[in-house]
Design a protein around this motif. Sequence first.
Motif, mmCIF file in Angstrom:
data_model
loop_
_atom_site.group_PDB
_atom_site.id
_atom_site.type_symbol
_atom_site.label_atom_id
_atom_site.label_comp_id
_atom_site.label_asym_id
_atom_site.label_seq_id
_atom_site.Cartn_x
_atom_site.Cartn_y
_atom_site.Cartn_z
ATOM 1 N N SER A 1 -3.494 -5.381 -54.411
ATOM 2 C CA SER A 1 -4.779 -5.100 -53.792
ATOM 3 C C SER A 1 -5.466 -3.905 -54.418
ATOM 4 N N SER B 1 -9.874 -9.359 -54.608
ATOM 5 C CA SER B 1 -9.390 -9.919 -53.353
ATOM 6 C C SER B 1 -8.862 -11.335 -53.533
ATOM 7 N N CYS C 1 -5.485 -11.224 -55.118
ATOM 8 C CA CYS C 1 -4.528 -10.680 -54.149
ATOM 9 C C CYS C 1 -4.156 -11.741 -53.115
ATOM 10 N N ASP C 2 -5.160 -12.475 -52.607
ATOM 11 C CA ASP C 2 -4.881 -13.544 -51.638
ATOM 12 C C ASP C 2 -3.980 -14.610 -52.245
ATOM 13 N N THR D 1 -7.317 -5.732 -46.303
ATOM 14 C CA THR D 1 -7.965 -5.879 -47.609
ATOM 15 C C THR D 1 -7.761 -7.269 -48.193
ATOM 16 N N CYS D 2 -6.591 -7.838 -48.008
ATOM 17 C CA CYS D 2 -6.357 -9.210 -48.464
ATOM 18 C C CYS D 2 -5.158 -9.768 -47.710
ATOM 19 N N ASN E 1 -8.314 -13.087 -43.573
ATOM 20 C CA ASN E 1 -8.553 -11.651 -43.525
ATOM 21 C C ASN E 1 -8.972 -11.170 -42.145
#
Length: 645
Positions: free
Chosen positions: A56, A61, A64-65, A91-92, A97
């Motif tokens: 992150s 994003s 990261c996801d 944040t992710c 979220n």
Amino acid sequence: MLLAHSNWRAYEIARDEVIHAEADMVRLADSVAAFQKTLIDRTAQQLHILGGISPSENNNSAACDKFLARQLEIFPPFDNLAFAEANGAVTCSARSNTIPLPSLLPGASSPDKPLLLSLGSDELALALPRKSIQGRAEGWVIAMLPVAAFFQANSQGAVFSLVHDGGLVAAYPAKNAKDSRNPLFIKFMRALRPPMATPLAIQDGTDWLYAAQVKGSAKELWLLARLPTDAATGQLMRMAALMAMTISLAGLSIWVLCSQASAYLAAINWRRFDLATKVEHAVATLHKRLRQMQWNKAQPSEGSNTELHVAYQKLKHSFADEAERMRQITLLDELSQALQGCIDSTELTELIAHSAVALFPGSSGALLLNATSDVVELHHAWGGSIHQEAFPPQDCWALRIGHPYHAQQAGAVSCAHLREKHADYICLPLIANSEILGVLHLSRLGENTIESGIPWAAESIAERTAIAISVIRRAEQLQIRATRDALTGIYNRRFMEEALAIEQSRSERRSSSIGLMMVDVDYFKGFNDTFGHDAGDAVLRGIGQLLRRTMREGDMPCRYGGEEFAVILPGADLAQTHQRAEAIRTAIERWEPQQEGHSFGQVTVSIGIAALPLNGNSWQAALKVADEALYAAKRGGRNQVTAPA
């Protein structure tokens, strides 16, 4: 009296059912507490790993996801994985979220163990801080899981509650949450700290069973479990009331019989029918037996032993699988960090081979890399894996189809690059930036895989290998561009100057000399005007190839600029340099340059030579002397070697 005896037998049966149920609850509470400790420890280990990676921080994003989604596939007990800021803002995450997290504000020092947070009636969160150097939390790594999974409650019909300082953290089922709010109970248990499950009646008279304190969390957690009000308990109460009524009726009947038939009653064997005495004794010892049964676990039947053994084996295998996954994730994380430090393909190959054997003990494999678009070469093999040294890409099924190929699939055909045909292998294409770089071959995996099909660890190591090879090749290409001349393929002027500085220091330490040549193509401008610049480039390329072929190992031919070349000969004196220069001049004079079948005639060169330190106290001075000798050779008629006066 027969009715009283029948009610007594029914009461004993109901009482035994309740006692056995409470004994089962003791075992169940112990099992759930141990499971929660293991789950918290395993989750803490995974959160520590994710906290160290923390993608992150790249402010990407979507990436990261996607990363967290891949991690979530490895750990199915979790509902979601997320990164959050210090204030609890997500944040992710792997799935969403919009997570209803409570406020997470770091204190002066943040806990080393995960905090257990309630996200509602059906979900929990385990949150671990990511600490700064000063020990304060900069952010949080969070794992969500359902309450039912945390308590491992299926069809047991039990009521579980998890409390801290008398306040409820989680309960299963959720409608029984109010049952666990009792600070006096928690204070009592802290003072008692029993080593095993303990029965205790709180103020409202509800019987609770306490399971040993749950370890592994940043807070002290206490697991409470009790039997719900079920048919067995209700039947026990009804049988007790019915037995009391029957005893009263029997007493009244005895009084009537005594008043009207004392002689007949005297003949009855009271020792056999003294039910009142038996009932009185049973009532006196009932509570004592209940207390003993809760401390001393009842002997389970043969069927219960079998079911318990099967459940234990399933749990054992599940923990073993999860432990293997954690081991593989740790090894892959170490591999990723080590690959970042590789500087050439040799180091990378040894690292990949070592990691593959560590991930799959007893396995073998090979790294096969694309040499050209038409040839794949064996780069390195380990564990007895045997392959062809070079083969076309179509000989490997993984390169044909562009994704991993498992030879154990139905209808699978062995790859042609294998010298030994067997079905226990996997070929994984190495793909980076939409470019196929080669193949990672793994064989003899045997019992090392957790699931059928392509092991996820094999795909992970192939993905990391492809990225590392791409980075190393890009670095090698940049190095070539920085040190090689694009047209001729020999060293460029920048490399020449750096090499001369190094060789000068080396020659001073060893008291040796360095030979220098300056080579210039005769009448090159007229050649370009007559045949064109393409022909001129072909001549320069050919001279570069001749210089590489006629040089000794360690000599360095360089393109100085235009049609001029410089040659560095470490350890050569002026006489040896003159001899090597004459050999080069003769080879170029005998060469017949051609392009597309057309001959350009004879090409000659003029060469000036010098030696360091004979012709100067620095490489710049000696190179200047060689350049002056070159111009003397041109003035003297060209196609000759000239030494300084």
